[in-house]
Scaffold this motif. Structure first.
Motif, PDB file in Angstrom:
ATOM      1  N   VAL A 209       0.857  -1.177   0.000  1.00  0.00           N
ATOM      2  CA  VAL A 209       0.000   0.000   0.000  1.00  0.00           C
ATOM      3  C   VAL A 209       0.899   1.234   0.000  1.00  0.00           C
ATOM      4  N   LEU A 210       0.617   2.158  -0.908  1.00  0.00           N
ATOM      5  CA  LEU A 210       1.361   3.418  -0.994  1.00  0.00           C
ATOM      6  C   LEU A 210       0.385   4.561  -0.770  1.00  0.00           C
ATOM      7  N   LEU A 211       0.586   5.299   0.303  1.00  0.00           N
ATOM      8  CA  LEU A 211      -0.220   6.480   0.587  1.00  0.00           C
ATOM      9  C   LEU A 211       0.591   7.717   0.242  1.00  0.00           C
ATOM     10  N   ARG A 212      -0.027   8.634  -0.438  1.00  0.00           N
ATOM     11  CA  ARG A 212       0.569   9.947  -0.706  1.00  0.00           C
ATOM     12  C   ARG A 212      -0.200  10.925   0.161  1.00  0.00           C
ATOM     13  N   MET A 213       0.495  11.590   1.076  1.00  0.00           N
ATOM     14  CA  MET A 213      -0.179  12.498   1.994  1.00  0.00           C
ATOM     15  C   MET A 213       0.357  13.910   1.812  1.00  0.00           C
ATOM     16  N   GLU A 214      -0.546  14.835   1.611  1.00  0.00           N
ATOM     17  CA  GLU A 214      -0.200  16.254   1.548  1.00  0.00           C
ATOM     18  C   GLU A 214      -0.478  16.828   2.933  1.00  0.00           C
ATOM     19  N   ILE A 215       0.559  17.374   3.548  1.00  0.00           N
ATOM     20  CA  ILE A 215       0.479  17.850   4.921  1.00  0.00           C
ATOM     21  C   ILE A 215       0.412  19.376   4.932  1.00  0.00           C
TER      22      ILE A 215
ATOM     23  N   GLY B  19       5.736  -4.463   7.655  1.00  0.00           N
ATOM     24  CA  GLY B  19       6.581  -3.287   7.858  1.00  0.00           C
ATOM     25  C   GLY B  19       5.941  -2.052   7.254  1.00  0.00           C
ATOM     26  N   GLN B  20       6.428  -0.917   7.702  1.00  0.00           N
ATOM     27  CA  GLN B  20       5.884   0.360   7.258  1.00  0.00           C
ATOM     28  C   GLN B  20       7.010   1.397   7.229  1.00  0.00           C
ATOM     29  N   TRP B  21       6.955   2.299   6.251  1.00  0.00           N
ATOM     30  CA  TRP B  21       7.988   3.314   6.073  1.00  0.00           C
ATOM     31  C   TRP B  21       7.356   4.670   5.795  1.00  0.00           C
ATOM     32  N   LEU B  22       7.959   5.719   6.323  1.00  0.00           N
ATOM     33  CA  LEU B  22       7.536   7.087   6.046  1.00  0.00           C
ATOM     34  C   LEU B  22       8.662   7.782   5.301  1.00  0.00           C
ATOM     35  N   ALA B  23       8.344   8.405   4.183  1.00  0.00           N
ATOM     36  CA  ALA B  23       9.339   9.134   3.392  1.00  0.00           C
ATOM     37  C   ALA B  23       8.792  10.518   3.058  1.00  0.00           C
ATOM     38  N   ARG B  24       9.676  11.506   3.069  1.00  0.00           N
ATOM     39  CA  ARG B  24       9.304  12.881   2.713  1.00  0.00           C
ATOM     40  C   ARG B  24       9.801  13.162   1.305  1.00  0.00           C
TER      41      ARG B  24
ATOM     42  N   VAL C 296       4.789  16.999   1.068  1.00  0.00           N
ATOM     43  CA  VAL C 296       4.266  15.714   0.591  1.00  0.00           C
ATOM     44  C   VAL C 296       5.070  14.582   1.224  1.00  0.00           C
ATOM     45  N   TYR C 297       4.334  13.610   1.749  1.00  0.00           N
ATOM     46  CA  TYR C 297       4.924  12.422   2.357  1.00  0.00           C
ATOM     47  C   TYR C 297       4.350  11.187   1.679  1.00  0.00           C
ATOM     48  N   PHE C 298       5.121  10.120   1.741  1.00  0.00           N
ATOM     49  CA  PHE C 298       4.674   8.825   1.240  1.00  0.00           C
ATOM     50  C   PHE C 298       4.805   7.815   2.373  1.00  0.00           C
ATOM     51  N   ILE C 299       3.757   7.042   2.557  1.00  0.00           N
ATOM     52  CA  ILE C 299       3.783   5.962   3.536  1.00  0.00           C
ATOM     53  C   ILE C 299       3.626   4.668   2.757  1.00  0.00           C
ATOM     54  N   VAL C 300       4.563   3.766   2.951  1.00  0.00           N
ATOM     55  CA  VAL C 300       4.528   2.459   2.304  1.00  0.00           C
ATOM     56  C   VAL C 300       4.343   1.420   3.401  1.00  0.00           C
TER      57      VAL C 300
END
Length: 103
Positions: free
Chosen positions: A4-10, A37-42, A49-53
Protein backbone atom coordinates in the motif's frame (compact mmCIF):
# COMPACT_ATOMS: atom_id res chain seq x y z
CA UNK A 1 3.05 -9.63 -0.85
CA UNK A 2 0.53 -6.78 -0.99
CA UNK A 3 1.85 -3.20 -0.85
CA UNK A 4 0.00 0.00 0.00
CA UNK A 5 1.36 3.42 -0.99
CA UNK A 6 -0.22 6.48 0.59
CA UNK A 7 0.57 9.95 -0.71
CA UNK A 8 -0.18 12.50 1.99
CA UNK A 9 -0.20 16.25 1.55
CA UNK A 10 0.48 17.85 4.92
CA UNK A 11 -0.62 21.35 5.88
CA UNK A 12 2.27 23.86 5.97
CA UNK A 13 3.92 24.32 9.34
CA UNK A 14 2.83 21.05 10.95
CA UNK A 15 5.23 18.65 9.23
CA UNK A 16 7.30 18.00 12.37
CA UNK A 17 4.21 17.33 14.46
CA UNK A 18 2.89 15.01 11.74
CA UNK A 19 6.15 13.03 11.74
CA UNK A 20 6.12 12.70 15.55
CA UNK A 21 2.48 11.61 15.56
CA UNK A 22 3.13 9.08 12.79
CA UNK A 23 5.86 7.53 14.97
CA UNK A 24 3.58 7.50 18.02
CA UNK A 25 0.68 5.73 16.30
CA UNK A 26 2.64 3.49 13.93
CA UNK A 27 2.33 0.43 16.13
CA UNK A 28 -1.37 0.33 15.21
CA UNK A 29 -0.16 -0.78 11.78
CA UNK A 30 3.04 -2.66 12.55
CA UNK A 31 1.42 -4.48 15.48
CA UNK A 32 -1.09 -6.14 13.17
CA UNK A 33 -0.07 -9.78 12.57
CA UNK A 34 -0.42 -9.43 8.78
CA UNK A 35 1.75 -6.31 8.51
CA UNK A 36 5.32 -6.83 7.25
CA UNK A 37 6.58 -3.29 7.86
CA UNK A 38 5.88 0.36 7.26
CA UNK A 39 7.99 3.31 6.07
CA UNK A 40 7.54 7.09 6.05
CA UNK A 41 9.34 9.13 3.39
CA UNK A 42 9.30 12.88 2.71
CA UNK A 43 9.31 14.06 -0.89
CA UNK A 44 12.41 15.88 -2.07
CA UNK A 45 10.44 17.41 -4.94
CA UNK A 46 7.13 18.53 -3.43
CA UNK A 47 6.88 20.63 -0.27
CA UNK A 48 4.72 19.03 2.42
CA UNK A 49 4.27 15.71 0.59
CA UNK A 50 4.92 12.42 2.36
CA UNK A 51 4.67 8.83 1.24
CA UNK A 52 3.78 5.96 3.54
CA UNK A 53 4.53 2.46 2.30
CA UNK A 54 3.24 -0.58 4.14
CA UNK A 55 3.61 -4.23 3.20
CA UNK A 56 1.08 -6.92 4.02
CA UNK A 57 0.96 -10.68 3.68
CA UNK A 58 -2.03 -10.38 1.34
CA UNK A 59 -4.83 -8.04 0.29
CA UNK A 60 -7.51 -9.80 2.34
CA UNK A 61 -5.64 -9.24 5.61
CA UNK A 62 -4.92 -5.61 4.69
CA UNK A 63 -8.63 -5.02 4.00
CA UNK A 64 -9.46 -6.54 7.40
CA UNK A 65 -7.13 -4.02 9.01
CA UNK A 66 -8.44 -1.18 6.85
CA UNK A 67 -11.95 -1.71 8.25
CA UNK A 68 -10.88 -2.28 11.86
CA UNK A 69 -11.31 -0.02 14.88
CA UNK A 70 -7.50 0.14 15.19
CA UNK A 71 -7.19 1.63 11.73
CA UNK A 72 -9.95 4.16 12.38
CA UNK A 73 -8.15 5.32 15.55
CA UNK A 74 -4.83 5.53 13.66
CA UNK A 75 -6.37 7.48 10.79
CA UNK A 76 -8.17 9.83 13.21
CA UNK A 77 -4.85 10.85 14.79
CA UNK A 78 -3.22 11.62 11.41
CA UNK A 79 -6.17 13.19 9.59
CA UNK A 80 -5.89 16.71 11.12
CA UNK A 81 -2.48 17.18 9.48
CA UNK A 82 -3.68 16.34 5.97
CA UNK A 83 -4.79 18.70 3.25
CA UNK A 84 -5.10 15.94 0.63
CA UNK A 85 -3.74 12.62 -0.52
CA UNK A 86 -4.33 9.36 -2.30
CA UNK A 87 -3.86 5.61 -1.90
CA UNK A 88 -2.45 3.13 -4.40
CA UNK A 89 -2.40 -0.62 -3.85
CA UNK A 90 -0.27 -3.16 -5.66
CA UNK A 91 1.01 -6.70 -5.62
CA UNK A 92 4.75 -7.20 -5.46
CA UNK A 93 5.73 -9.28 -8.48
CA UNK A 94 9.43 -9.69 -7.72
CA UNK A 95 11.68 -8.64 -4.86
CA UNK A 96 15.42 -8.31 -5.25
CA UNK A 97 17.24 -7.83 -1.97
CA UNK A 98 20.51 -5.96 -2.01
CA UNK A 99 23.50 -8.06 -2.91
CA UNK A 100 25.90 -8.88 -0.12
CA UNK A 101 28.72 -6.35 -0.15
CA UNK A 102 32.35 -7.32 0.22
CA UNK A 103 34.09 -5.71 3.18
Amino acid sequence: MFRVLLRMEIRPGVEGEFERTWLEVGSAVTGHPANLGQWLARSEEEEGVYFIVSDWVDEERFREFEHSAGHVAHRTRLHPFRSGGSMTTMRVVYAMPAAEKAS
